[in-house]
Enzyme design. Structure first.
Site, PDB file in Angstrom:
ATOM      1  N   SER A 117       0.678  -1.203  -0.082  1.00 46.72           N
ATOM      2  CA  SER A 117       0.089  -0.136  -0.037  1.00 46.72           C
ATOM      3  C   SER A 117       0.857   1.330  -0.012  1.00 46.72           C
ATOM      4  O   SER A 117       1.560   1.466  -0.826  1.00 46.72           O
ATOM      5  CB  SER A 117      -0.875  -0.037   1.217  1.00 46.72           C
ATOM      6  OG  SER A 117      -1.912   1.034   0.912  1.00 46.72           O
ATOM      7  N   ASP A 169      -9.908  -5.136  -3.917  1.00 49.70           N
ATOM      8  CA  ASP A 169      -9.400  -4.115  -3.407  1.00 49.70           C
ATOM      9  C   ASP A 169     -10.475  -2.582  -3.451  1.00 49.70           C
ATOM     10  O   ASP A 169     -10.459  -2.191  -4.442  1.00 49.70           O
ATOM     11  CB  ASP A 169      -8.019  -3.730  -3.772  1.00 49.70           C
ATOM     12  CG  ASP A 169      -7.192  -3.048  -2.565  1.00 49.70           C
ATOM     13  OD1 ASP A 169      -7.957  -2.187  -1.913  1.00 49.70           O
ATOM     14  OD2 ASP A 169      -5.985  -3.236  -2.629  1.00 49.70           O
ATOM     15  N   HIS A 200      -8.006  -5.588   0.049  1.00 51.76           N
ATOM     16  CA  HIS A 200      -6.726  -4.721   0.615  1.00 51.76           C
ATOM     17  C   HIS A 200      -5.958  -5.502   1.515  1.00 51.76           C
ATOM     18  O   HIS A 200      -5.753  -5.118   2.579  1.00 51.76           O
ATOM     19  CB  HIS A 200      -7.168  -2.972   0.900  1.00 51.76           C
ATOM     20  CG  HIS A 200      -5.908  -2.495   0.934  1.00 51.76           C
ATOM     21  ND1 HIS A 200      -5.115  -1.960  -0.351  1.00 51.76           N
ATOM     22  CD2 HIS A 200      -5.380  -1.720   1.922  1.00 51.76           C
ATOM     23  CE1 HIS A 200      -4.162  -1.151  -0.050  1.00 51.76           C
ATOM     24  NE2 HIS A 200      -4.041  -1.048   1.402  1.00 51.76           N
TER      25      HIS A 200
END
Length: 220
Positions: A117, A169, A200
């Site tokens: 991320s 996600d 995610h």
């Protein structure tokens, strides 16, 4: 940015390779330690894992709350508006860790950057700006925060790149990961783009695929 705290997982044999793995927004440098066995790496690789900890800063999109973050995110729109100065500073701090490993005897081409991320965005920025030719870049559920980074003169161009993303996600849409993969290919990188049925996060399949990729790029 000052020297970052790190958590290390060292191999039993003398290390001949290093993975620097960056966590995501609001997270801890211990987040992916328990994931290491699921990479199923062969023991002869003797990989040293380093997990840096981001500093606590105020994050605009989270109502200004202070949390571990590599940079401030000013707007959560699809393309995201970030504090570029903080992102660049974080990349410079990661390069210091790379330099430490090289000074400890690890060859630059046996240093891998990985990030999840927000950490993935920093890993990208570092790989594109560092003076070293690294062994590879693994980007997990992330995005290209500063496309201008491709314009920097950089000896690390054409390193192997793995980009993984979850098809479900809803935090960082898979379209952003795919866009990053396209941009890397456009600039001549050897890119593997992989998607998994997950949100995610990472899952067993993605970790095994990451481990296989690491085994290949760090093969001895």
């Amino acid at each position: 940015m000052n020297t970052l705290p790190i958590f290390e997982v060292t191999p039993k044999a003398p290390s001949n390779g290093c993975v620097i793995w960056l966590h995501g927004l609001g997270a801890s440098n211990r987040d992916f330690v328990d994931a290491l066995p699921y990479l199923k790496l062969p023991s002869h690789l003797a990989i040293h894992f380093i997990f840096p900890q981001a500093p606590d800063i105020s994050v605009t999109i989270n109502q200004g709350y202070v949390m571990p973050a590599w940079y401030d995110i000013l707007d959560i729109k699809i393309e995201r508006t970030v504090d570029s100065a903080q992102l660049i500073a974080s990349a410079a701090a990661i390069e210091k860790i790379i330099t430490q490993q090289i000074n400890n005897g690890i060859k630059p081409e046996r240093v891998i950057l990985a990030g999840f991320s927000q950490g993935g965005a920093v890993a990208i920025q570092t790989a594109l700006s560092t003076r070293y030719t690294l062994g590879g870049l693994a980007v997990l559920s992330s995005y290209l925060a500063l496309p201008a980074a491709f314009n920097a003169p950089n000896p690390a161009h054409k390193i192997p790149v793995l980009i993984q993303h979850g098809t479900q996600d809803d935090v960082v849409p898979a379209t952003l990961g795919e866009k990053a993969a396209t941009e890397f290919r456009h600039h001549g990188f050897n890119v593997q783009w992989q998607t998994f049925a997950m949100a995610h996060q990472v899952n067993l399949a993605s970790l095994e695929a990451l481990g296989y990729w690491l085994s290949r790029v760090l093969a001895v």
